[in-house]
Design a protein around this motif. Structure first.
Motif, PDB file in Angstrom:
ATOM      1  N   LEU A 679      43.296 -33.029 116.024  1.00 37.25           N
ATOM      2  CA  LEU A 679      42.942 -32.971 117.447  1.00 37.25           C
ATOM      3  C   LEU A 679      41.578 -32.310 117.639  1.00 37.25           C
ATOM      4  CD1 LEU A 679      46.351 -32.071 119.147  1.00 37.25           C
ATOM      5  CD2 LEU A 679      45.170 -34.271 119.153  1.00 37.25           C
ATOM      6  N   PHE A 680      41.301 -31.250 116.875  1.00 37.47           N
ATOM      7  CA  PHE A 680      40.001 -30.587 116.984  1.00 37.47           C
ATOM      8  C   PHE A 680      38.891 -31.552 116.542  1.00 37.47           C
ATOM      9  CE2 PHE A 680      42.079 -26.177 116.190  1.00 37.47           C
ATOM     10  CZ  PHE A 680      42.513 -26.169 117.503  1.00 37.47           C
ATOM     11  N   ARG A 681      39.118 -32.237 115.409  1.00 34.20           N
ATOM     12  CA  ARG A 681      38.102 -33.152 114.897  1.00 34.20           C
ATOM     13  C   ARG A 681      37.849 -34.276 115.899  1.00 34.20           C
ATOM     14  NH1 ARG A 681      40.380 -33.845 110.490  1.00 34.20           N
ATOM     15  NH2 ARG A 681      39.314 -32.200 109.340  1.00 34.20           N
ATOM     16  N   ASN A 682      38.927 -34.764 116.522  1.00 31.89           N
ATOM     17  CA  ASN A 682      38.779 -35.818 117.523  1.00 31.89           C
ATOM     18  C   ASN A 682      37.961 -35.323 118.713  1.00 31.89           C
ATOM     19  OD1 ASN A 682      39.849 -38.531 118.730  1.00 31.89           O
ATOM     20  ND2 ASN A 682      40.273 -37.001 120.297  1.00 31.89           N
ATOM     21  N   ALA A 683      38.235 -34.084 119.159  1.00 27.08           N
ATOM     22  CA  ALA A 683      37.511 -33.539 120.308  1.00 27.08           C
ATOM     23  C   ALA A 683      36.029 -33.363 119.999  1.00 27.08           C
ATOM     24  CB  ALA A 683      38.126 -32.205 120.721  1.00 27.08           C
ATOM     25  N   VAL A 684      35.709 -32.875 118.767  1.00 30.44           N
ATOM     26  CA  VAL A 684      34.312 -32.642 118.405  1.00 30.44           C
ATOM     27  C   VAL A 684      33.572 -33.960 118.202  1.00 30.44           C
ATOM     28  CG1 VAL A 684      32.791 -31.672 116.652  1.00 30.44           C
ATOM     29  CG2 VAL A 684      34.791 -30.389 117.427  1.00 30.44           C
ATOM     30  N   GLU A 685      34.237 -34.918 117.523  1.00 34.07           N
ATOM     31  CA  GLU A 685      33.575 -36.183 117.229  1.00 34.07           C
ATOM     32  C   GLU A 685      33.312 -37.011 118.482  1.00 34.07           C
ATOM     33  OE1 GLU A 685      36.069 -38.055 114.413  1.00 34.07           O
ATOM     34  OE2 GLU A 685      35.380 -36.854 112.717  1.00 34.07           O
ATOM     35  N   HIS A 686      34.211 -36.941 119.457  1.00 36.74           N
ATOM     36  CA  HIS A 686      34.077 -37.752 120.663  1.00 36.74           C
ATOM     37  C   HIS A 686      33.617 -36.948 121.865  1.00 36.74           C
ATOM     38  CE1 HIS A 686      35.933 -41.247 118.778  1.00 36.74           C
ATOM     39  NE2 HIS A 686      36.777 -40.406 118.207  1.00 36.74           N
ATOM     40  N   GLY A 687      33.256 -35.713 121.653  1.00 44.24           N
ATOM     41  CA  GLY A 687      32.865 -34.891 122.785  1.00 44.24           C
ATOM     42  C   GLY A 687      31.377 -34.766 122.968  1.00 44.24           C
ATOM     43  N   SER A 688      30.554 -35.560 122.194  1.00 42.08           N
ATOM     44  CA  SER A 688      29.096 -35.517 122.360  1.00 42.08           C
ATOM     45  C   SER A 688      28.682 -36.392 123.524  1.00 42.08           C
ATOM     46  CB  SER A 688      28.438 -35.992 121.064  1.00 42.08           C
ATOM     47  OG  SER A 688      28.690 -37.380 120.917  1.00 42.08           O
ATOM     48  N   THR A 689      27.357 -36.611 123.655  1.00 46.63           N
ATOM     49  CA  THR A 689      26.866 -37.457 124.749  1.00 46.63           C
ATOM     50  C   THR A 689      27.306 -38.883 124.586  1.00 46.63           C
ATOM     51  OG1 THR A 689      24.831 -37.732 123.499  1.00 46.63           O
ATOM     52  CG2 THR A 689      24.864 -36.012 125.180  1.00 46.63           C
ATOM     53  N   GLY A 788      34.637 -33.050 127.121  1.00 46.54           N
ATOM     54  CA  GLY A 788      33.780 -34.199 126.843  1.00 46.54           C
ATOM     55  C   GLY A 788      34.012 -35.336 127.821  1.00 46.54           C
ATOM     56  N   PRO A 789      33.686 -36.577 127.419  1.00 48.81           N
ATOM     57  CA  PRO A 789      33.771 -37.721 128.343  1.00 48.81           C
ATOM     58  C   PRO A 789      35.193 -38.169 128.636  1.00 48.81           C
ATOM     59  CG  PRO A 789      33.116 -38.450 126.161  1.00 48.81           C
ATOM     60  CD  PRO A 789      33.107 -36.952 126.100  1.00 48.81           C
ATOM     61  N   GLY A 790      36.191 -37.739 127.844  1.00 45.30           N
ATOM     62  CA  GLY A 790      37.569 -38.123 128.110  1.00 45.30           C
ATOM     63  C   GLY A 790      37.896 -39.493 127.549  1.00 45.30           C
ATOM     64  N   ILE A 791      39.133 -39.935 127.824  1.00 43.29           N
ATOM     65  CA  ILE A 791      39.620 -41.234 127.349  1.00 43.29           C
ATOM     66  C   ILE A 791      39.994 -42.059 128.560  1.00 43.29           C
ATOM     67  CG2 ILE A 791      41.406 -42.414 126.005  1.00 43.29           C
ATOM     68  CD1 ILE A 791      41.621 -39.906 124.288  1.00 43.29           C
ATOM     69  N   PRO A 792      39.453 -43.243 128.734  1.00 44.61           N
ATOM     70  CA  PRO A 792      39.777 -44.079 129.902  1.00 44.61           C
ATOM     71  C   PRO A 792      41.274 -44.366 129.969  1.00 44.61           C
ATOM     72  CG  PRO A 792      37.878 -44.959 128.714  1.00 44.61           C
ATOM     73  CD  PRO A 792      38.442 -43.879 127.852  1.00 44.61           C
ATOM     74  N   ASP A 793      41.780 -44.553 131.197  1.00 43.00           N
ATOM     75  CA  ASP A 793      43.206 -44.797 131.396  1.00 43.00           C
ATOM     76  C   ASP A 793      43.694 -45.992 130.596  1.00 43.00           C
ATOM     77  OD1 ASP A 793      43.257 -42.678 133.069  1.00 43.00           O
ATOM     78  OD2 ASP A 793      43.223 -43.839 134.934  1.00 43.00           O
ATOM     79  N   GLU A 794      42.858 -47.060 130.546  1.00 42.36           N
ATOM     80  CA  GLU A 794      43.323 -48.299 129.914  1.00 42.36           C
ATOM     81  C   GLU A 794      43.446 -48.174 128.398  1.00 42.36           C
ATOM     82  OE1 GLU A 794      38.835 -48.672 130.709  1.00 42.36           O
ATOM     83  OE2 GLU A 794      40.634 -47.914 131.703  1.00 42.36           O
TER      84      GLU A 794
END
Length: 852
Positions: A679-689, A788-794
């Protein structure tokens, strides 16, 4: 409390000398097998034991460290007026004995030499407990009779509904163990109950609660149930029963431990609902519930009487005399009822009695008749006619109340008789209640027939722990005959290591109502086998009992062991396969490095990345295969501690973590750490611009935690010692003569003009330094979220699918592994928005562990 007659008696012995305390406990248990002795070495420990455990008698030495025996007695008497207390002093002293008895001790007994003193002490303990129980039962009967009598007298004097409301609440709330009583009005339109009268320890309780009668949380309490079902509803454990959650806190603040709600209905009219609160658990036994139900009918009839008084003055005179004789309710009772005066003339009788005894005429025709003659005229229906009449004379002479006394009829039916003395305006009187219990006893037999025919073993034992009933399946399963079973207790069936837990489990069943557990039993021939037991507290043959349905789970355990072996073989197979797949890929990596020394080709880079991805896929697929196994290495795990440790094992760049949780859960430590790391790795990897490219940016700028990724990262940033690798490093830094290499160099240094290349450039330059990951608590679990940018509902339902990834270089197994670990713990996970718009993963159904 045990009665002291054949029942186990729990004793607390207090002595500052722990060795002396243990020795005394052992001698007392040896002197009388009914005694179960616990010990305490201080006054504080003794008082805590009284709070935590049901103690039948307290025995104290005269010197207990910081306090003497009399000081302990004084502390005990503050909260336990009726608990038998014996002062077991080292030396005899008449002054000490007189002081102890004056302070409320049950007995003063000086210590002597020899073992005989423990036999004497054991006998005195049992006698004291027996006397206390008898006194308590008699006091309960007197209390209830007094409350009923006072309410009936108040009802007879009442002229308005308000009079009834106020008097009933005042009388009930003033009687022990009741603390509070109120009467509410039901509004069918809004499905609410609004208070209209109350008395006792209230302190704005009714202002803080909301009670409804619909199928919602506030409608599942005793009041809503009583209104919906039209019958008395009881909740015996306010501190522990989940149905009382909406009102528990204010109730406990005022000392309410159990509650009863009595509907006040007469014919088709609902006059309200009476609520009664007691200061102890299990305050409403069957006898008290029946009296409260009858009392509700009496109060409702009184309301009806007042309504009639307002409409018809002629009926008022009739109802006043009827109220004084407590006969207005006779026609509404399902039992046969007869009231007689001091001269034994019939005052009132209902039609049910005529029907029960097949009498000629109607109730009006026997008013004023001689009750002695009436009893003799019906005595021939019974198997013992003379005993029927003589017992009536005996009860009248003693005026002692009797409930549900069985009478056998010549035609095989069974009647039950109850007696109450009456205090009438013109003198003493007597009230008789008869009911036909043949149908109920027949239903008991039918129930036993059903239990007898069950394929699972059925065992029923009473409060003395001996079996009352066993079915055919139990006899076949264990190998004992019925006569042997009826001399046994549950402890006799358990293997030695499990037998010590039987008493604890029985108490849990009585307290919680039911319990399902596994244990190991032993048959008559000595063989042992695993069983699953579904136990429930019931009434069997009119007595409190524990019913246990026992299922032999030997085959199930064998299937579980076979499944475990299959899982182990699958795990071994997965390990072998992953090993055999890695070897050729590792060889291919080495060949590519050698090939780079001979030629410079973009195809080699593509091949290296493909091999790297293949190795990552092998790692993640092996992890995924093992993640779904049931968690077995369960232990208490500090979430705050493991969250910080997991963060240290993840390449987090400049990202920040905030741990806002202080809780311990029961889980598999290694798997829980893997869950948090993913979960941490996912947040860091997908939490950039860019939500798609952080992982690649991390690898290029800082290097991956993987040795394979690290090599490539070093090569790009620092250059390889290989001439050809150095050339590629120069190409990256200065630009290659190859248009394709030049494009890659530009992408790394300046960013590509394509949106996707630009995003990767941003990720390389900025990384996850602006990301904050938070670990926080939920009522039934914990969460991990980022800003970060979050995950779209779909896409939220897709992210846990194996292989799903928005990153073309990702394996797509990270969150699938998370879900497998969650399910292996029997937890649940869902994705939602974070407080600052990022992704939030909530893990629920988690069982917290109390810290020592």
């Amino acid at each position: 409390m045990a009665s002291g007659q054949g029942e186990d008696v729990t004793v607390l012995y207090v002595d500052s000398d722990s060795h002396e305390a243990d020795a005394t406990a052992e001698r007392l248990e040896r002197a009388d097998e009914r005694l179960s002795v616990r010990t305490a070495t201080s006054a504080g420990e003794a008082l805590q034991s009284l709070t935590d455990t049901t103690i039948d008698c307290l025995v104290s030495a005269d010197d207990v460290g910081e306090r003497n025996g009399l000081e302990i007695l004084e502390a005990v008497r503050e909260d336990y007026d009726d608990l038998p207390f014996i002062l077991f002093a080292d030396s005899g002293s008449e002054d000490l004995a007189l002081e102890a008895v004056s302070a409320g001790a049950t007995l003063y007994l000086p210590k002597t030499n020899g073992e005989e003193q423990y036999s004497v002490l054991a006998d005195q303990i049992c006698n004291a407990v027996e006397r206390a129980c008898a006194s308590q039962r008699a006091a309960t009967e007197r209390r209830i009779s007094r409350v009923v009598r006072e309410i009936n007298e108040a009802l007879a004097r009442a002229t308005t509904r308000d009079d009834i409301d106020e008097q009933v609440c005042a009388i009930i709330s003033a009687a022990e163990p009741y603390r509070f009583a109120w009467i509410g009005e039901h509004d069918p339109a809004s499905n609410t109950v609004e208070p209209r009268a109350s008395a006792g320890v209230e302190e704005e309780y009714l202002d803080r609660i909301e009670i409804t009668t619909d199928d919602t949380e506030t409608g599942h309490g005793p009041t809503g149930q009583a209104v919906r079902q039209g019958e008395l509803a009881v909740l015996q454990d306010i501190p522990g029963d989940p149905r009382y959650e909406p009102w528990r806190e204010p109730a406990l603040e005022r000392g309410y431990k159990s509650s009863a709600a009595i509907p006040l209905d007469y014919e088709d009219t609902v006059y309200g609902v009476l609520n009664v609160y007691a200061d102890r658990r299990e305050a409403f036994d069957e006898y008290e519930r029946q009296l409260l139900s009858n009392l509700g009918e009496t109060i409702a009839h009184a309301y009806h009487r007042i309504d009639l008084q307002r409409r018809n003055t002629e009926q008022i005179r009739q109802l006043e005399r009827t109220n004084a004789l407590l006969s207005t309710l006779f026609d509404t009772l399902p039992q046969g009822v007869l009231a007689e005066d001091e001269s034994r003339e019939v005052l009132a009788v209902n039609q049910q009695l005529f029907d029960l005894f097949d009498l000629d005429g109607s109730p009006d025709t026997v008013e004023g008749a001689d009750c002695t003659s009436l009893a003799k005229s019906v005595s021939g229906m019974f198997t013992d006619p003379e005993g029927f009449v003589s017992r009536i004379d005996e009860l009248i002479s003693t005026r002692e109340p009797v409930d549900n006394e069985a009478l056998e009829l010549a035609d095989g039916r069974i009647f039950e008789r109850s007696y109450r003395p009456l205090d009438l305006p013109e003198g003493a009187g007597h009230l008789w209640v008869y009911r036909d219990s043949t149908g109920r006893r027949r239903r008991h037999r039918e129930l036993e027939t059903i239990l007898e025919r069950m394929n699972d073993a059925v065992l029923v034992h009473g409060e003395d722990s001996t079996f009352m009933f066993v079915n055919r399946a139990a006899i076949e399963q264990y190998g004992y005959d019925e006569a042997e079973f009826l001399d046994m207790r549950p402890q006799d069936l358990d293997v030695p290591d499990e037998a010590e837990h039987v008493t604890e489990r029985v108490e849990r069943v009585r307290r919680e109502g039911e319990l399902v557990f596994e244990t190991e039993h032993r048959g008559a021939s000595g063989e042992t086998f695993p069983v699953e037991i579904n136990a429930a507290a019931v009434r069997f043959r009119g007595e409190p009992a524990i019913l246990s349905i026992v299922r032999d789970i030997t085959e199930r355990k064998q299937r579980e062991r076979e499944l475990r072996r299959q899982v182990d073989r699958l795990d071994e197979f997965a390990s072998v396969v992953s090993h055999d797949l890695r070897n050729p890929l590792n060889v291919a990596q080495g060949r590519i490095d050698l090939a780079r020394e001979d030629c410079d080709s973009d195809h080699l880079d593509d091949a290296a990345r493909g091999i790297e991805r293949g190795l990552s896929l092998i790692d993640d697929m092996l992890t995924l295969a093992r993640a779904g196994e049931q968690a077995s290495d369960m232990e208490p795990v500090d979430l705050s501690e493991i969250a910080r440790a997991s963060w240290d094992h993840v390449e987090t760049l400049d990202a920040n973590i905030a741990v806002d949780i202080d809780a311990t859960v029961r889980g598999d430590r290694s798997r829980l750490r893997q869950l948090l790391e993913n979960l941490f790795r996912n947040a860091v990897e997908h939490g950039s611009t860019s939500p798609h490219s952080q992982a690649r940016g991390d690898a290029v700028e800082h290097g991956s935690t993987s040795p394979r990724s690290q090599a490539r990262g070093d090569a790009v940033e620092h250059g390889s010692t290989s001439p050809r690798s150095q050339a590629r490093g120069d190409a990256v830094e200065h630009g290659s003569t190859s248009p394709r290499s030049q494009a890659r160099g530009d992408a790394v240094e300046h960013g590509s003009t394509s949106p996707r290349s630009q995003a990767r450039g941003d990720a390389v330059e900025h990384g996850g330094k602006d990301v904050t990951v938070t670990v926080g608590s939920l009522p039934d679990g914990f969460y991990v979220e980022d800003d970060g940018p979050g995950i779209p509902d779909e896409h939220r339902e897709d992210v846990f699918e194996p292989g799903y990834s928005e990153d073309e270089e990702g394996t797509g197994f990270g969150l699938a592994i998370v879900q497998q670990i969650v399910e292996a713990h029997d937890w649940r996970i869902r994705v939602t928005d974070g407080e600052d718009g990022g992704a939030r993963f909530e893990i629920t159904d988690v069982v917290f562990v109390e810290r020592e």
